[in-house]
Design a protein around this motif. Structure first.
Motif, PDB file in Angstrom:
ATOM      1  N   TYR A  96       0.827  -1.201   0.000  1.00 42.29           N
ATOM      2  CA  TYR A  96       0.000   0.000   0.000  1.00 42.29           C
ATOM      3  C   TYR A  96       0.864   1.255   0.000  1.00 42.29           C
ATOM      4  CZ  TYR A  96      -3.621  -3.336   0.522  1.00 42.29           C
ATOM      5  OH  TYR A  96      -4.446  -4.408   0.272  1.00 42.29           O
ATOM      6  N   LYS A  97       0.623   2.065  -1.008  1.00 40.62           N
ATOM      7  CA  LYS A  97       1.435   3.266  -1.231  1.00 40.62           C
ATOM      8  C   LYS A  97       0.866   4.477  -0.504  1.00 40.62           C
ATOM      9  CE  LYS A  97       3.109   6.102  -5.090  1.00 40.62           C
ATOM     10  NZ  LYS A  97       3.121   6.235  -6.571  1.00 40.62           N
ATOM     11  N   TYR A  98      -0.449   4.532  -0.395  1.00 39.18           N
ATOM     12  CA  TYR A  98      -1.100   5.718   0.163  1.00 39.18           C
ATOM     13  C   TYR A  98      -1.744   5.385   1.512  1.00 39.18           C
ATOM     14  CZ  TYR A  98      -0.658   6.987  -4.742  1.00 39.18           C
ATOM     15  OH  TYR A  98      -0.157   7.226  -5.996  1.00 39.18           O
ATOM     16  N   TRP A  99      -1.564   6.301   2.461  1.00 34.48           N
ATOM     17  CA  TRP A  99      -2.036   6.069   3.826  1.00 34.48           C
ATOM     18  C   TRP A  99      -2.723   7.312   4.368  1.00 34.48           C
ATOM     19  CZ3 TRP A  99      -1.440   1.419   6.380  1.00 34.48           C
ATOM     20  CH2 TRP A  99      -0.630   0.473   5.740  1.00 34.48           C
ATOM     21  N   GLY A 100      -3.741   7.090   5.199  1.00 38.29           N
ATOM     22  CA  GLY A 100      -4.349   8.171   5.934  1.00 38.29           C
ATOM     23  C   GLY A 100      -3.583   8.440   7.216  1.00 38.29           C
ATOM     24  N   GLN A 101      -4.056   9.411   7.973  1.00 35.59           N
ATOM     25  CA  GLN A 101      -3.380   9.806   9.210  1.00 35.59           C
ATOM     26  C   GLN A 101      -3.780   8.935  10.399  1.00 35.59           C
ATOM     27  OE1 GLN A 101      -0.907  12.226   9.467  1.00 35.59           O
ATOM     28  NE2 GLN A 101      -1.064  11.913   7.264  1.00 35.59           N
ATOM     29  N   GLY A 102      -4.861   8.204  10.259  1.00 33.90           N
ATOM     30  CA  GLY A 102      -5.270   7.294  11.324  1.00 33.90           C
ATOM     31  C   GLY A 102      -6.372   7.855  12.206  1.00 33.90           C
ATOM     32  N   THR A 103      -7.124   6.946  12.795  1.00 29.54           N
ATOM     33  CA  THR A 103      -8.163   7.306  13.757  1.00 29.54           C
ATOM     34  C   THR A 103      -8.093   6.320  14.916  1.00 29.54           C
ATOM     35  OG1 THR A 103     -10.532   7.794  14.028  1.00 29.54           O
ATOM     36  CG2 THR A 103      -9.976   5.944  12.580  1.00 29.54           C
ATOM     37  N   GLN A 104      -8.148   6.839  16.127  1.00 28.89           N
ATOM     38  CA  GLN A 104      -7.956   6.005  17.321  1.00 28.89           C
ATOM     39  C   GLN A 104      -9.243   5.295  17.712  1.00 28.89           C
ATOM     40  OE1 GLN A 104      -5.105   5.378  19.117  1.00 28.89           O
ATOM     41  NE2 GLN A 104      -6.294   3.977  20.409  1.00 28.89           N
ATOM     42  N   VAL A 105      -9.110   4.024  18.001  1.00 26.34           N
ATOM     43  CA  VAL A 105     -10.209   3.226  18.544  1.00 26.34           C
ATOM     44  C   VAL A 105      -9.772   2.687  19.897  1.00 26.34           C
ATOM     45  CG1 VAL A 105     -11.573   1.113  18.282  1.00 26.34           C
ATOM     46  CG2 VAL A 105     -11.148   2.593  16.303  1.00 26.34           C
ATOM     47  N   THR A 106     -10.569   2.947  20.919  1.00 25.24           N
ATOM     48  CA  THR A 106     -10.263   2.486  22.267  1.00 25.24           C
ATOM     49  C   THR A 106     -11.444   1.694  22.796  1.00 25.24           C
ATOM     50  OG1 THR A 106      -8.868   4.422  22.669  1.00 25.24           O
ATOM     51  CG2 THR A 106      -9.606   3.163  24.591  1.00 25.24           C
TER      52      THR A 106
END
Length: 125
Positions: free
Chosen positions: A112-122
Motif C-alpha cells: 500500500y502506497k497511500y495512507w491516511g493519518q489514522g483514527t484512534q479506537v479504544t
C-alpha cells in the motif's frame, strides 16, 4: 495527489460497535485495493481487512473474521469498516490505505502506497 481521510474512531465498551469511514480523493489508476490496518502500542502495523476497488473481493485477518465488515461506496470513493463485538485487544490506531496488490490476502502493508493519518479506537473492558 491521493489523499485518504479517516473518521469514526472513538471510545466504546467491550461488546460495542463502531463504524470507521475513509474518504479517498485522487486517481485510482495505480490502485486495485483499499484496506484497513491497525497498530497497537508496541506492535507492528497489521492488516485488518481489504477490499478490491470496484470488484469488491474481501479478505480479513483471522482475529476479526465474523466481527468486522469492510465495504465500499464507489460513487463516493469511500471505504468503511463496521466493527462489532469489539474487544479490548482491538484498541489501536486504525489506518486506511490504498495500493496495488497481487496477493491482497496477505494483508501486507508493503503493498500500500497511500495512507491516511489514522483514527484512534479504544475499547474498554
Amino acid at each position: 495527489q491521493v489523499q485518504l481521510v479517516e473518521s469514526g474512531g472513538g471510545s466504546v465498551q467491550a461488546g460495542g460497535s463502531l463504524r470507521l469511514s475513509c474518504a479517498a480523493s485522487g486517481s485510482t489508476r495505480d490502485s486495485n485495493y483499499m484496506a484497513w490496518f491497525r497498530q497497537r502500542p508496541g506492535l507492528d502495523r497489521e492488516g485488518v481487512a481489504v477490499i478490491g476497488i470496484g470488484a469488491g473481493s474481501t479478505y480479513y485477518a483471522d482475529s476479526v473474521k465474523g466481527r468486522f465488515t469492510i465495504s465500499q461506496d464507489n460513487a463516493k470513493n469511500a471505504v468503511y469498516l463496521q466493527m462489532n463485538s469489539l474487544k479490548p485487544e482491538d484498541t489501536a490506531m486504525y489506518y486506511c490505505a490504498r495500493g496495488w496488490s497481487y496477493a491482497a490476502w496477505r494483508l501486507s502493508p508493503r503493498d500500500y502506497k497511500y495512507w491516511g493519518q489514522g483514527t484512534q479506537v479504544t475499547v474498554s473492558s
